[in-house]
Design an enzyme around this catalytic site. Structure first.
Site, PDB file in Angstrom:
ATOM      1  N   SER A  32     -47.688 -65.838  80.599  1.00 57.10           N
ATOM      2  CA  SER A  32     -48.316 -64.698  81.279  1.00 57.10           C
ATOM      3  C   SER A  32     -49.780 -65.026  81.612  1.00 57.10           C
ATOM      4  CB  SER A  32     -48.214 -63.464  80.366  1.00 57.10           C
ATOM      5  OG  SER A  32     -49.064 -62.448  80.805  1.00 57.10           O
ATOM      6  N   ARG A  61     -42.235 -56.062  79.368  1.00 50.99           N
ATOM      7  CA  ARG A  61     -42.385 -56.457  77.949  1.00 50.99           C
ATOM      8  C   ARG A  61     -43.015 -55.340  77.153  1.00 50.99           C
ATOM      9  NH1 ARG A  61     -46.289 -61.005  78.550  1.00 50.99           N
ATOM     10  NH2 ARG A  61     -46.458 -60.894  76.298  1.00 50.99           N
ATOM     11  N   ASP A  86     -45.406 -62.091  86.911  1.00 54.20           N
ATOM     12  CA  ASP A  86     -46.039 -61.730  85.638  1.00 54.20           C
ATOM     13  C   ASP A  86     -46.334 -60.241  85.595  1.00 54.20           C
ATOM     14  OD1 ASP A  86     -47.456 -62.061  83.083  1.00 54.20           O
ATOM     15  OD2 ASP A  86     -49.200 -61.516  84.282  1.00 54.20           O
ATOM     16  N   LYS A  92     -51.364 -66.378  85.511  1.00 54.84           N
ATOM     17  CA  LYS A  92     -52.412 -65.609  86.226  1.00 54.84           C
ATOM     18  C   LYS A  92     -53.619 -66.480  86.536  1.00 54.84           C
ATOM     19  CE  LYS A  92     -52.687 -62.001  83.334  1.00 54.84           C
ATOM     20  NZ  LYS A  92     -51.487 -61.480  82.705  1.00 54.84           N
ATOM     21  N   HIS A 141     -60.071 -65.437  79.783  1.00 59.01           N
ATOM     22  CA  HIS A 141     -59.044 -64.419  79.515  1.00 59.01           C
ATOM     23  C   HIS A 141     -58.940 -64.238  78.009  1.00 59.01           C
ATOM     24  CE1 HIS A 141     -55.857 -62.170  81.617  1.00 59.01           C
ATOM     25  NE2 HIS A 141     -55.242 -62.174  80.446  1.00 59.01           N
TER      26      HIS A 141
HETATM   27  N1  URA Z   1     -52.746 -60.929  78.116  1.00 66.86           N
HETATM   28  C1  URA Z   1     -51.911 -61.266  79.127  1.00 66.86           C
HETATM   29  O1  URA Z   1     -52.337 -61.407  80.266  1.00 66.86           O
HETATM   30  N2  URA Z   1     -50.621 -61.428  78.862  1.00 66.86           N
HETATM   31  C2  URA Z   1     -50.107 -61.298  77.638  1.00 66.86           C
HETATM   32  O2  URA Z   1     -48.932 -61.481  77.468  1.00 66.86           O
HETATM   33  C3  URA Z   1     -50.971 -60.935  76.576  1.00 66.86           C
HETATM   34  C4  URA Z   1     -52.295 -60.760  76.842  1.00 66.86           C
END
Ligand code: URA
Length: 454
Positions: free
Chosen positions: A203, A188, A181, A207, A102
């Site tokens: 966040s 946000r 999330d 995930k 990620h």
């Molecule tokens: N990527 C994400 O999944 N969440 C965030 O808050 C920032 C980048």
């Protein structure tokens, strides 16, 4: 194939009348810089997931978290509450180590489109849940959806089946994976509360935990076009995510990368798909190549597919050169319902009505291309959203012709603007000319990979 789902919070009973009162107490506590307990955090996340508190109440709490921060304990509790706000996949029955990747977000960041088919072509199963654009940064899901037919919202069963059958699936967060999330992410974005270490860490890690990752490689971007503006912040975020990973038994490595200028040349959804496909066919911009290989080398290492990082990079390059990574990408697109004729013939992808260049007015060297400003311009052209319900225009964006430290002559093309609106085209050209700065003297190129924290 057997896979296990759990829903930790489904048994919690909630009395609506009490929720408002309790939620206000939670809000008051955070407003007054006090630490929230695990129960209070779980309560907030459960109530929000089940639509038992309003967006404006949660917006106030999120702003209080943004301003007052969270302790490590609160951040960990928030992450786990969000991860278990829906289903949590257990992919251990696939028989391989599931390594996920990620990014904390960037401009021109098309790394997932390249890296994930690439590692999958080397036998690492990829089950990837990506996000949409956030703030001035782009999102992998918006990029994938610019391929006609590509379905990012597929059934969970199909998601797992795809990984089992072809070794890769890339989806959006429309499924019941970390639904808290999904809601918080969009909220946000709409209240300018993205750049917060506890909110980003929770966040991302929620995930990753929900989608069954056993090991995680994170691209922590640093610089003007990243949410972390300097190394100190980036290290703090990295250590936070590594610590959460440890508590959740998910080994995590963070690669800190430079996001002062856009990554690669293209910014915008179809334009980035084109650049990714060209990369997979061997045309690799230097900075993008470094990021893909560094992250890929760690993914292979964590997946027990090779201890030696340099050897891993060689194997990754081999699978670009022999076409295996490109073919894996085609397989992925086809499996998710996409029309591969758009990939085989990139000319078919949606094109903007106006494609115009900006030129250098002097001889010199590119001194700076502020990626946040470029990201904002691409967003204004339609590549991003102002409001969460806005539609994306896949065809628009910016393609740079030069990168920082490159030599330029007067009248050289600095960048192309792809627009569907004449006023926006004009405005973008004027602003872009100010953003791409040229200096007389030689400019030293900054590092692409800053450091790795494990
Ligand atoms: N990527 C994400 O999944 N969440 C965030 O808050 C920032 C980048």
């Amino acid at each position: 194939m057997k896979w296990v789902l759990e829903n930790v919070f489904s048994t919690l009973s909630i009395i609506i009348g009490e929720i408002v009162m309790n939620f206000l107490e939670i809000l008051e506590k955070k407003r007054d810089k006090k630490e929230l307990s695990k129960t209070e955090i779980e309560y907030f996340i459960t109530a929000y997931t089940n639509n038992q508190v309003t967006d404006y109440q949660v917006a106030a709490l999120v702003m209080a978290i943004y301003l007052n921060g969270m302790t490590d304990q609160e951040t960990t509790d928030l992450t786990l509450a969000m991860a278990y706000s829906g289903e949590v996949l257990d992919l251990s029955t696939l028989g391989e180590v599931i390594v996920d990747k990620h990014s904390t977000g960037g401009v021109g960041d098309k790394v997932s489109l390249i890296l994930l088919p690439l590692v999958s072509s080397l036998g690492v199963p990829v089950a990837k849940m990506s996000g949409r654009g956030l703030g001035f940064t782009g999102g992998t899901v918006d990029k994938l959806e610019s391929i006609p037919g590509y379905q990012t919202a597929i059934e969970l069963k199909q998601f797992v089946k795809n990984v089992e059958q072809i070794g890769i699936s890339m989806i959006s967060q429309t499924l019941n994976l970390a639904p808290a999330d999904k809601k918080l992410y969009a909220l946000r974005d709409s209240i300018s509360c993205v750049e917060s270490i506890p909110l980003i860490a929770s966040s991302i890690m929620s995930k990753k935990i929900a989608s069954g990752a056993q090991k995680i490689v994170l691209d922590v971007t640093v610089g003007k076009g990243a949410f972390m503006k300097d190394m100190e912040e980036a290290r703090k975020l990295s250590n936070m995510m590594i610590q959460i990973g440890k508590l959740a038994n998910r080994e995590t490595a963070c690669v800190l990368t430079n996001m002062n200028e856009p990554l690669g040349y293209a910014i915008g959804n179809s334009l980035e798909v084109m650049e990714a496909v060209q990369f997979l066919k061997g045309n690799m911009p230097k900075d993008l190549k470094q990021v893909v290989l560094e992250l890929g080398a760690y993914m292979l290492q964590l997946a027990n597919k090779g201890e030696n990082l340099e050897e891993n990079k060689k194997r990754l390059l081999e699978n670009i050169q022999n076409g295996k990574a490109y073919h894996k990408f085609l397989e992925l697109v086809q499996k998710q319902g996409g029309d591969i004729s758009y990939i085989e013939n990139l000319e078919k992808l949606p094109k903007a009505t106006y494609i115009e260049s900006i030129y250098s007015e002097e001889d010199g060297y590119i001194q700076e291309i502020d990626s946040k400003e470029v990201g904002k311009l691409a967003g204004m052209l339609g590549a991003g959203r102002e409001k969460k319900e806005d539609a994306i225009d896949p065809s628009v964006g910016i393609v740079l012709s030069k990168k920082v430290a490159d030599r330029v002559e007067k009248n050289d093309v600095l960048a192309y603007v792809h627009a569907n609106d004449e006023d926006k085209l004009r405005e973008t050209k004027i602003k872009l000319k100010e953003i791409v700065k040229v200096s007389n003297g030689i400019v030293e190129k900054g590092k692409t990979i800053w450091e790795v924290i494990k």
